[in-house]
Design a protein around this motif. Sequence first.
Motif, PDB file in Angstrom:
ATOM      1  N   ARG A 112       0.825  -1.207   0.000  1.00 21.32           N
ATOM      2  CA  ARG A 112       0.000   0.000   0.000  1.00 21.32           C
ATOM      3  C   ARG A 112       0.859   1.257   0.000  1.00 21.32           C
ATOM      4  O   ARG A 112       0.517   2.264  -0.627  1.00 21.32           O
TER       5      ARG A 112
ATOM      6  N   ARG B  63       0.167   3.766  -3.038  1.00 21.08           N
ATOM      7  CA  ARG B  63      -0.339   5.100  -2.689  1.00 21.08           C
ATOM      8  C   ARG B  63       0.555   6.192  -3.265  1.00 21.08           C
ATOM      9  O   ARG B  63       0.084   7.238  -3.677  1.00 21.08           O
TER      10      ARG B  63
ATOM     11  N   GLU C 253      -6.661  -9.019   0.564  1.00 23.03           N
ATOM     12  CA  GLU C 253      -5.857  -7.961   1.171  1.00 23.03           C
ATOM     13  C   GLU C 253      -4.937  -7.293   0.155  1.00 23.03           C
ATOM     14  O   GLU C 253      -4.770  -6.072   0.163  1.00 23.03           O
TER      15      GLU C 253
ATOM     16  N   HIS D  34      -6.848  -5.246  -2.364  1.00 22.23           N
ATOM     17  CA  HIS D  34      -7.246  -4.000  -1.713  1.00 22.23           C
ATOM     18  C   HIS D  34      -6.072  -3.027  -1.595  1.00 22.23           C
ATOM     19  O   HIS D  34      -6.239  -1.809  -1.717  1.00 22.23           O
ATOM     20  N   ALA D  35      -4.885  -3.569  -1.385  1.00 27.14           N
ATOM     21  CA  ALA D  35      -3.701  -2.712  -1.274  1.00 27.14           C
ATOM     22  C   ALA D  35      -3.332  -2.098  -2.618  1.00 27.14           C
ATOM     23  O   ALA D  35      -2.442  -1.253  -2.683  1.00 27.14           O
ATOM     24  N   GLY D  36      -3.983  -2.534  -3.659  1.00 24.88           N
ATOM     25  CA  GLY D  36      -3.839  -1.849  -4.940  1.00 24.88           C
ATOM     26  C   GLY D  36      -2.881  -2.481  -5.920  1.00 24.88           C
ATOM     27  O   GLY D  36      -2.490  -1.862  -6.907  1.00 24.88           O
TER      28      GLY D  36
ATOM     29  N   ARG E 216     -12.371  -0.131   7.355  1.00 23.78           N
ATOM     30  CA  ARG E 216     -12.020  -1.252   6.487  1.00 23.78           C
ATOM     31  C   ARG E 216     -12.591  -2.570   7.023  1.00 23.78           C
ATOM     32  O   ARG E 216     -13.000  -3.441   6.261  1.00 23.78           O
TER      33      ARG E 216
ATOM     34  N   GLU F   1      -8.058  10.352   1.041  1.00 26.01           N
ATOM     35  CA  GLU F   1      -7.306   9.270   0.411  1.00 26.01           C
ATOM     36  C   GLU F   1      -7.421   7.974   1.222  1.00 26.01           C
ATOM     37  O   GLU F   1      -7.694   6.900   0.677  1.00 26.01           O
TER      38      GLU F   1
ATOM     39  N   HIS G  88      -9.881   4.818   0.267  1.00 27.93           N
ATOM     40  CA  HIS G  88      -9.224   3.522   0.103  1.00 27.93           C
ATOM     41  C   HIS G  88      -9.839   2.461   1.004  1.00 27.93           C
ATOM     42  O   HIS G  88      -9.943   1.292   0.628  1.00 27.93           O
TER      43      HIS G  88
ATOM     44  N   ARG H 185     -10.637  10.142  -5.599  1.00 32.21           N
ATOM     45  CA  ARG H 185     -10.254   9.473  -6.849  1.00 32.21           C
ATOM     46  C   ARG H 185     -11.496   8.989  -7.583  1.00 32.21           C
ATOM     47  O   ARG H 185     -11.576   9.014  -8.789  1.00 32.21           O
TER      48      ARG H 185
END
Lengths: 285, 285, 285, 285
Positions: free
Chosen positions: A72, A76, A102, A105-107, C72, C101, C105, C148
């Motif tokens: 993340r 970010r 997970e 979700h952290a991208g 979350r 942000e 998220h 975003r």
Amino acid sequence: MTPTEKRQRLRAILNGTETISPATVFDALSARVAEAAGYSCGILSGSVSAAIVLGAPDMALQTLSEFAHQVRSITRASDLSVFVDADQGYGNALNVMRTVEELEHAGLAGLAIEDLVMPSRFGVHGALELISIPEMLGKLKATLAARRDPSLVVIARTAALRVEPLEKVVARVREYATSGVDGIFLSGLKTLEQLDAVRAVVTLPITLGSAPGMNRSDLAARGVRFHLQGHAVLAACAKAMQDTYTHLLAGNGPDGLQPILAAPEVMARVLKVADYEQWEKNYLN
Amino acid sequence: MTPTEKRQRLRAILNGTETISPATVFDALSARVAEAAGYSCGILSGSVSAAIVLGAPDMALQTLSEFAHQVRSITRASDLSVFVDADQGYGNALNVMRTVEELEHAGLAGLAIEDLVMPSRFGVHGALELISIPEMLGKLKATLAARRDPSLVVIARTAALRVEPLEKVVARVREYATSGVDGIFLSGLKTLEQLDAVRAVVTLPITLGSAPGMNRSDLAARGVRFHLQGHAVLAACAKAMQDTYTHLLAGNGPDGLQPILAAPEVMARVLKVADYEQWEKNYLN
Amino acid sequence: MTPTEKRQRLRAILNGTETISPATVFDALSARVAEAAGYSCGILSGSVSAAIVLGAPDMALQTLSEFAHQVRSITRASDLSVFVDADQGYGNALNVMRTVEELEHAGLAGLAIEDLVMPSRFGVHGALELISIPEMLGKLKATLAARRDPSLVVIARTAALRVEPLEKVVARVREYATSGVDGIFLSGLKTLEQLDAVRAVVTLPITLGSAPGMNRSDLAARGVRFHLQGHAVLAACAKAMQDTYTHLLAGNGPDGLQPILAAPEVMARVLKVADYEQWEKNYLN
Amino acid sequence: MTPTEKRQRLRAILNGTETISPATVFDALSARVAEAAGYSCGILSGSVSAAIVLGAPDMALQTLSEFAHQVRSITRASDLSVFVDADQGYGNALNVMRTVEELEHAGLAGLAIEDLVMPSRFGVHGALELISIPEMLGKLKATLAARRDPSLVVIARTAALRVEPLEKVVARVREYATSGVDGIFLSGLKTLEQLDAVRAVVTLPITLGSAPGMNRSDLAARGVRFHLQGHAVLAACAKAMQDTYTHLLAGNGPDGLQPILAAPEVMARVLKVADYEQWEKNYLN
């Protein structure tokens, strides 16, 4: 760039014709420097994350939460498409589902699940052990089912080349490909012949961790699209730390360090100082 | 080494006769390299942590939780006595109490609370503003009251030299000293005369952030016990990253990087590989 | 349900014709029970999160990271559209950007930023203080810019009814509406006349925190779309805990507690046991 | 109360003559209510934490970090001596060492490591499997070696009564006791005879998870010092949530909920409002 766009960019690389290498990144600073250098893809391996977060070797000692926290930090701070080596998925197939949840979700843009027994079992810690093909298929199906964004890239990673004869490796890869994964990651590759044998049974894009003595055009011609190059940047940072600390501890002032430092304007750029100053002007005045 | 022992070591430095500089550390790897280089004290500033975790400049954008997470990564991996610049304490005096609770729990040895208004107020972001003396005294008393371990070092940090005439600075410092803090941190010091003026009213050990043109014996003779030297190591890592990424992105292989990498045996030592292998022998066999 | 779909559902409520009340939720269990009861929207306020995570009153003592962690937990476990009261945005306008942000998220559907000075300033902790209209506009613009996903709902919350005469409140709301926010949150409303005065200058949907003596059709007719009902569930849980603990500590066995417990099949349903068993069958066999 | 003092209190119970039951706690609020009710010991099991944090059943799906986060929420908010069921220690013996490190840091007073295979292995998820005696001994030794504070209580937990004939159970327990642990935790006990058989070979204090039909004096006479009573409080909270949500969703106002709510003065006490107000007076004025 949205997570989905980052995933589609990684997908385009896998479905393209070239062999690309990602930058090893592990925190916001490294992500920004890699992006500034021109990279569009980053990789975080479990081993690098464990070194940064725990100061520990690659022995499956880091938690999924700790790993996701580092991911993340990277996603970010940057638009890199981040690929991770998610080891064995942090447990059994149900743990794999949480791992996907997970990390997605952290991208991240893509992840690899490996067919190794991890952490080491009691009494056999010296040797690599593979899980069975059916168990790995269960994990791969669980991975695919746990995705929320279908653009998230899923790769089946096998360490079989380091453990089994080639024909068994080929059989494994052929099975793994039936699960619907987006690619195959071969670790421990030694020869182009091994690569050819795998390519004879699957058309999926290939990811490699090392490719001793092979050149990029040979790899590209054989479907290799993602080629990791080790994690030298970690050792480079360790040397930079060591040089700095040794210099200062010897009583020398920081001025003498200039030759080994990034210039202040480089630091300002990677820390996006201009953006923050603009935001101050826009919203704090 | 227990947290209390780490705090007592820092306390002994403050109560000693020499001027010591800590290593700037920010993750487990840097903590291990600093310790291997011979450091016994480390410092994590808010600015360095924000760069690593957020890729952001020093604008009070990081949360206390994020900062404590980095502190914990350092204290878990090393025996360094870690000192932190805790900015304004992340809010008012009650937030300061939580800051102390969280950072003490993260294992640090000492912290400084500063008399700056942070984050910047609306309309005045360009200028430094100090909080009033009574407000700062409230924060310092809250800090001291929130300690669970009385050996935790608490320092009053003032930016007054950058804002106010010297006599006002001296008056501030004299007041701050009455709170029971363990030391005074002067940021923005320009001359030995300023230091002498402060020393005329307090006998507490002094911490400095910069000391242009002053030598260590001059500082030691005036009660300076802790002298920060800036955070060059961050820029050194940024350059190491940049050099590595640029090299690899240009198509060169990792082999050419050897001269700028820490040797594998150095990496094995800082990652304590031998310890983990011993634990495998002892507990996994 | 994706985060965007959850946001669009909340948006549809705001743009609809009815007054809806969300369930106060604060962890995965409460989110699941609320969803099972029939709720589609949840709310997490700073006060409830502080009670659960810190055991502390509503004094801005919780970090943004701690708050986002609870959000979350709710969004991971449920499809509720989660709205949060994000207090003052955890600092100045730049901190607000980080707040957006982090909370975006974490998967929330909407958030409110309030015009209160938080945490309390030195010397004035007893009284409510409002920030200026330009400062609030800066925060609202920062909030909108930091999104975003444009479907994320942003609400301007004002405590002005508790501090200022009605004409000043109306002036504030009119200004806030120019920022482009998706709605106005009035806290401390006492009469329908106050509501009418606000509605005379803005057409944005209204959120209310309390509405003493007013019925839902009166509210719906005046543009109220989201009506919070306090956080009784926290006190209900506290009583359930107290009853359970007191019973057991007195030496009574758990059997006597049946009347105050959710049935095992209810627990199995909210913990989705059937789903996990199905996944075991699919991926672990 | 320091972590060491909390550990010594738990140790005194184990070395005493009475049978004590801890309160199941899982967040700051429950910890405060339990403490106010008169409890001095709390327990957090993996199953309860998974329900609160993930809304998931007890299938080893929660990470060590998530579990430690909940432990810390409890220990920060209260002086309870917190005991945890740490399952299998989150992996192999080296993972156990990290488990001890993280949970000790989170402030707990004691933990149990169990001899079950977790998470379920591929193909055998329906059945309980025990690890071998040597593997368990490795884990117990690793647990003891990883303690920093020797007052931290370590318990060997065995599920053998649910899997093996009694003589094998007795043999296991006898071996476990040689490791130096502070007590034995028997899960699945059905009769006093089983307890007598175990007591014939070990003198360590016993912890029980259930004791159907046995009374406290029978247990105390047989060395049982810690007796868990299940986790009814979770189902009590679920029912309180359900009652509250159902009431409100049906259109009833919060006023009708009074009979099932803790009184405002109770809430103020468990949230320590008076302490915070005193701190405001002392440090913010």
